[in-house]
Write an enzyme that holds these catalytic residues in place. Structure first.
Site, PDB file in Angstrom:
ATOM      1  N   SER A 109     -82.896  14.905  21.033  1.00 38.95           N
ATOM      2  CA  SER A 109     -82.517  15.270  22.263  1.00 38.95           C
ATOM      3  C   SER A 109     -81.140  14.496  22.716  1.00 38.95           C
ATOM      4  CB  SER A 109     -83.612  14.973  23.485  1.00 38.95           C
ATOM      5  OG  SER A 109     -82.964  15.050  24.732  1.00 38.95           O
TER       6      SER A 109
ATOM      7  N   TYR B  94     -90.500  10.545  27.927  1.00 41.15           N
ATOM      8  CA  TYR B  94     -89.935  11.578  27.138  1.00 41.15           C
ATOM      9  C   TYR B  94     -88.581  10.842  26.189  1.00 41.15           C
ATOM     10  CZ  TYR B  94     -87.505  15.891  25.633  1.00 41.15           C
ATOM     11  OH  TYR B  94     -87.017  16.966  24.921  1.00 41.15           O
TER      12      TYR B  94
HETATM   13  N1  NAD Z   1     -85.222  22.902  26.295  1.00 40.95           N
HETATM   14  C1  NAD Z   1     -84.483  21.562  26.423  1.00 40.95           C
HETATM   15  O1  NAD Z   1     -83.676  21.441  27.221  1.00 40.95           O
HETATM   16  C2  NAD Z   1     -84.805  20.639  25.293  1.00 40.95           C
HETATM   17  C3  NAD Z   1     -83.547  19.793  25.412  1.00 40.95           C
HETATM   18  C4  NAD Z   1     -83.745  18.613  24.205  1.00 40.95           C
HETATM   19  C5  NAD Z   1     -84.828  18.676  23.278  1.00 40.95           C
HETATM   20  N2  NAD Z   1     -85.801  19.678  23.367  1.00 40.95           N
HETATM   21  C6  NAD Z   1     -86.912  19.805  22.564  1.00 40.95           C
HETATM   22  O2  NAD Z   1     -86.915  20.806  21.790  1.00 40.95           O
HETATM   23  C7  NAD Z   1     -88.424  20.964  21.512  1.00 40.95           C
HETATM   24  C8  NAD Z   1     -88.482  22.591  21.734  1.00 40.95           C
HETATM   25  O3  NAD Z   1     -88.791  22.576  23.253  1.00 40.95           O
HETATM   26  P1  NAD Z   1     -88.522  23.869  24.042  1.00 40.95           P
HETATM   27  O4  NAD Z   1     -87.539  23.610  25.099  1.00 40.95           O
HETATM   28  O5  NAD Z   1     -88.160  25.280  23.124  1.00 40.95           O
HETATM   29  O6  NAD Z   1     -89.930  23.990  24.724  1.00 40.95           O
HETATM   30  P2  NAD Z   1     -90.948  24.927  24.893  1.00 40.95           P
HETATM   31  O7  NAD Z   1     -91.935  24.605  26.009  1.00 40.95           O
HETATM   32  O8  NAD Z   1     -90.312  26.435  25.151  1.00 40.95           O
HETATM   33  O9  NAD Z   1     -91.725  25.004  23.237  1.00 40.95           O
HETATM   34  C9  NAD Z   1     -92.308  24.045  23.103  1.00 40.95           C
HETATM   35  C10 NAD Z   1     -93.728  24.618  22.315  1.00 40.95           C
HETATM   36  O10 NAD Z   1     -94.383  23.483  21.700  1.00 40.95           O
HETATM   37  C11 NAD Z   1     -95.535  23.899  21.841  1.00 40.95           C
HETATM   38  N3  NAD Z   1     -96.505  22.492  21.971  1.00 40.95           N
HETATM   39  C12 NAD Z   1     -96.662  21.800  22.702  1.00 40.95           C
HETATM   40  N4  NAD Z   1     -97.638  20.696  22.449  1.00 40.95           N
HETATM   41  C13 NAD Z   1     -98.130  21.199  21.380  1.00 40.95           C
HETATM   42  C14 NAD Z   1     -99.225  20.803  20.543  1.00 40.95           C
HETATM   43  N5  NAD Z   1     -99.876  19.731  20.992  1.00 40.95           N
HETATM   44  N6  NAD Z   1     -99.648  21.432  19.408  1.00 40.95           N
HETATM   45  C15 NAD Z   1     -98.997  22.623  19.135  1.00 40.95           C
HETATM   46  N7  NAD Z   1     -97.860  23.007  19.979  1.00 40.95           N
HETATM   47  C16 NAD Z   1     -97.348  22.253  20.945  1.00 40.95           C
HETATM   48  C17 NAD Z   1     -95.658  24.596  23.064  1.00 40.95           C
HETATM   49  O11 NAD Z   1     -96.908  25.275  23.280  1.00 40.95           O
HETATM   50  C18 NAD Z   1     -94.546  25.165  22.981  1.00 40.95           C
HETATM   51  O12 NAD Z   1     -94.645  26.562  22.701  1.00 40.95           O
HETATM   52  C19 NAD Z   1     -89.254  20.144  21.875  1.00 40.95           C
HETATM   53  O13 NAD Z   1     -89.290  18.934  20.981  1.00 40.95           O
HETATM   54  C20 NAD Z   1     -88.298  19.615  23.072  1.00 40.95           C
HETATM   55  O14 NAD Z   1     -88.492  18.318  23.356  1.00 40.95           O
HETATM   56  C21 NAD Z   1     -85.517  20.794  24.231  1.00 40.95           C
END
Ligand code: NAD
Length: 237
Positions: free
Chosen positions: A127, A140
């Protein structure tokens, strides 16, 4: 989109939503066979990535069903805003369990098949919080700094086996993870929209397309790096 990943097998966790879902779709479009994992959603395998022993099971299943493993994208992650005083032990442990320990465990489980691939790729999801801090995101931010550090060390160790290991660092992306904060705090959404040099929030596809590049042969000499994909947000004052 292309045949760049034809013949490759990928395992993507967190593939039921957001960035993981877009990544699975893009890798599939590029010709890869993708084993999709999430605790919920439309995926090949429902599993909690923090469950003891599950990493080894998931990797073994992918190898058995799809014939090997070339690309690993441990994308499952959790986040929520909470002031430091509300960071209970349980919350802290949960964030680190999903965002750090589960990532480490599935990479460790995947090492042998990735060595056999001879063109192994690991793309972790950090991130902008892998480098910067933010109020309300102590657990986080800690977890995402850890993911970048983990990426760098594993890249050093697995490079001799032809495996590249990179960390993609998204900016603010519109997904179910960010939706509650953007809804509850419109000023927060506005802030990130305007902080980005490109003047918009990111979409999951913006991240998935770069992951597909890092997974491809074109990125064969890139390893141990963190890459901001944030619309230029972190360059702005
Ligand atoms: N959205 C943003 O702005 C952003 C920014 C930086 C990093 N990220 C990272 O990107 C990645 C994806 O995030 P996103 O934004 O697509 O979120 P999201 O919530 O849409 O997707 C995350 C997925 O992870 C799954 N998950 C969570 N805990 C779990 C577990 N214990 N076992 C199995 N599955 C699990 C959830 O069910 C979900 O489908 C994450 O690692 C997040 O930290 C997101």
């Amino acid at each position: 989109m292309s045949a760049a990943l034809h013949g490759r097998v990928a395992l993507v966790t967190g593939a039921g939503s957001g960035i993981g879902a877009a990544t699975a779709a893009r890798l599939t479009a590029d010709g890869a066979q993708v084993y999709t994992v999430d605790r919920a959603g439309e995926v090949g395998r429902i599993a909690d990535v923090t469950a003891p022993g599950i990493s080894e099971i998931l990797v073994a299943e992918a190898v058995a069903r799809l014939g090997g493993l070339d690309i690993l994208v441990p994308c499952a992650g959790i986040s929520a805003f909470a002031p430091l005083a509300d960071h209970t032990d349980e919350y802290w442990d949960q964030v680190l369990a999903v965002n750090v320990t589960a990532v480490f465990r599935i990479i460790r489980a995947a090492v042998e098949p990735l060595k056999k691939s001879r063109r192994g790729r690991i793309i972790t999801i950090g991130s902008t919080m892998s480098r910067f801090g933010a109020a309300g995101l102590v657990a986080y931010g800690t977890s995402k700094h850890a993911v970048l550090g983990m990426t760098r060390s594993i890249a050093c160790e697995l490079g001799p086996f032809g495996i590249t290991v990179n960390c993609l660092q998204p900016g603010a992306i519109e997904t179910p993870m960010t939706a509650p904060a953007f809804t509850a705090m419109p000023q927060f959404k506005d802030y990130w929209e305007h902080k980005a040099a490109l003047g918009r929030l990111g979409q999951p596809q913006d991240i998935a397309d770069v992951i597909a590049f890092l997974a491809s042969d074109d990125a064969r000499f890139m390893s141990g790096q963190g890459f901001f994909v944030d619309g230029g947000a972190m360059q702005a004052q």
